[in-house]
Design a protein around this motif. Structure first.
Motif, PDB file in Angstrom:
ATOM      1  N   LEU A   1       0.831  -1.200   0.000  1.00 52.40           N
ATOM      2  CA  LEU A   1       0.000   0.000   0.000  1.00 52.40           C
ATOM      3  C   LEU A   1       0.869   1.256   0.000  1.00 52.40           C
ATOM      4  CD1 LEU A   1      -2.931   1.165   0.331  1.00 52.40           C
ATOM      5  CD2 LEU A   1      -2.470   1.174   2.800  1.00 52.40           C
ATOM      6  N   GLY A   2       0.557   2.191  -0.916  1.00 56.36           N
ATOM      7  CA  GLY A   2       1.274   3.462  -0.977  1.00 56.36           C
ATOM      8  C   GLY A   2       2.546   3.444  -1.796  1.00 56.36           C
TER       9      GLY A   2
ATOM     10  N   GLY B   1      -8.100   4.855  -6.227  1.00 56.09           N
ATOM     11  CA  GLY B   1      -7.013   3.969  -5.840  1.00 56.09           C
ATOM     12  C   GLY B   1      -5.961   3.783  -6.904  1.00 56.09           C
TER      13      GLY B   1
ATOM     14  N   ASP C   1       1.652   5.555  -5.480  1.00 51.20           N
ATOM     15  CA  ASP C   1       0.798   5.586  -4.300  1.00 51.20           C
ATOM     16  C   ASP C   1      -0.434   4.690  -4.479  1.00 51.20           C
ATOM     17  OD1 ASP C   1      -0.002   6.327  -1.760  1.00 51.20           O
ATOM     18  OD2 ASP C   1      -1.058   8.125  -2.444  1.00 51.20           O
TER      19      ASP C   1
ATOM     20  N   GLY D   1      -3.499   2.184  -4.119  1.00 50.75           N
ATOM     21  CA  GLY D   1      -4.492   1.980  -3.079  1.00 50.75           C
ATOM     22  C   GLY D   1      -5.095   0.587  -3.173  1.00 50.75           C
ATOM     23  N   PHE D   2      -5.915   0.242  -2.190  1.00 52.41           N
ATOM     24  CA  PHE D   2      -6.507  -1.094  -2.155  1.00 52.41           C
ATOM     25  C   PHE D   2      -7.411  -1.371  -3.360  1.00 52.41           C
ATOM     26  CE2 PHE D   2      -5.902  -0.854   2.639  1.00 52.41           C
ATOM     27  CZ  PHE D   2      -4.850  -1.748   2.622  1.00 52.41           C
ATOM     28  N   ASN D   3      -7.975  -0.325  -3.968  1.00 51.23           N
ATOM     29  CA  ASN D   3      -8.880  -0.529  -5.098  1.00 51.23           C
ATOM     30  C   ASN D   3      -8.177  -1.084  -6.330  1.00 51.23           C
ATOM     31  OD1 ASN D   3     -11.147   0.272  -3.740  1.00 51.23           O
ATOM     32  ND2 ASN D   3     -11.220   2.326  -4.588  1.00 51.23           N
TER      33      ASN D   3
ATOM     34  N   LYS E   1      -1.006  -4.574   2.921  1.00 53.84           N
ATOM     35  CA  LYS E   1      -0.494  -3.723   4.003  1.00 53.84           C
ATOM     36  C   LYS E   1       0.050  -4.676   5.052  1.00 53.84           C
ATOM     37  CE  LYS E   1      -0.043  -0.034   6.733  1.00 53.84           C
ATOM     38  NZ  LYS E   1       0.617  -0.711   7.890  1.00 53.84           N
TER      39      LYS E   1
END
Length: 286
Positions: free
Chosen positions: A48-49, A95, A112, A114-116, A146
């Motif tokens: 994540l990120g 995301g 960056d 995202g979970f999407n 994560k």
């Protein structure tokens, strides 16, 4: 005349079907020549990120590129078309953030993440050599993870055990996504049942816990009477952390504790013998 008319109509229909069949055959033969070896290269897991680069390999041979499109599920989020201005376009999706400077006809770079982004990713390549077009779609799965920020926490009800006692222990992991899978090792041998309990945390995360209750037999102890209990946490084959406790066998003398001051050298604290202690007391009274 009517019969002749119908015969001519039927002949025209047969000729049309023949021409269409030949055209389709030429289309597939020609298209097969100008677009080959379409494959997708992407990581299985992305934290994540962090950034991620997805690559679409293809061989146009004698054809020319018409477009490359990237999809998350059915949603297109990036397109490269050499005949358009600008050549690359972004289609917003929660995301997914595309870095245009590092994206081109063969790759798309995301920042960056995202979970999407987790799910099915596809690359669609379309080649052209007028009047023919040929396209191919390849897909892969990607998971945004994560990992836990801390090692698992391990507790036992006692610190000293002997054969015949029952060992009670609990292990819990910090929040992550997906949740951590926990397991126990006693002197490096699997023990207990790996039935991890999953609990909800903030930010679409989950934390895990696992309990252990088992009787201790002489075979569980080493020749030196040692018991080393470990808890292992795994997250999506991308993270592994271990916490261990060294338990004291009952009947064994504990090792004197060594206490260290944060701003001083190591100091050993020992209890003086009884005669020496009495001498100190008499001297203090006098």
């Amino acid at each position: 005349m009517q019969n002749i008319f119908f015969s001519a109509e039927m002949m025209d229909s047969s000729c049309s079907k023949l021409v269409l069949s030949v055209w389709l055959l030429l289309f597939y033969i020609h298209g097969g020549i100008c677009l080959r070896n379409v494959t997708i290269e992407a990581p299985s897991y992305v934290r994540l990120g962090e950034p991620a680069t997805l690559v679409c390999h293809y061989d146009l041979e004698e054809g020319s590129l018409y477009s490359v499109k990237w999809y998350r599920g059915r949603h297109e989020f990036y397109r490269y078309s050499p005949g358009d201005r600008p050549t690359n376009k972004i289609f917003p999706f929660p995301g997914i953030s595309v870095n245009l400077e590092m994206s081109n006809a063969t790759q798309v770079t995301l920042t960056d993440v995202g979970f999407n982004l987790s799910g099915n990713l596809s690359c669609e390549v379309t080649a052209e050599e007028p009047p023919f077009f040929r396209n191919a779609v390849v897909s892969t799965s990607l998971v945004v993870i994560k990992i836990p920020e801390k090692k698992p926490v391990l507790f036992t009800e006692q610190t000293r055990y002997k054969a015949g006692d029952e060992l009670h222990a609990n292990c819990s992991s910090a929040p992550s996504r997906p949740h951590a899978t926990l397991s126990f090792l006693l002197n490096n041998h699997p023990v207990g049942t790996p039935q991890t309990q999953v609990h909800t945390a903030e930010g679409q995360l989950q934390w895990s816990s696992l309990s252990l209750r088992m009787p201790l037999y002489p075979s569980h102890f080493t020749n030196g009477g040692q018991l080393v209990l470990k808890c292992i946490a795994l997250v999506a084959h991308a993270y592994r952390a271990t916490t261990e406790l060294q338990l004291v066998a009952a009947g064994k003398e504990p090792v004197p504790e060594r206490v260290t001051s944060p701003n001083a050298a190591t100091v050993d604290y020992t209890v003086p013998s009884l005669p020496l202690l009495l001498a100190f007391i008499v001297a203090a009274i006098r």
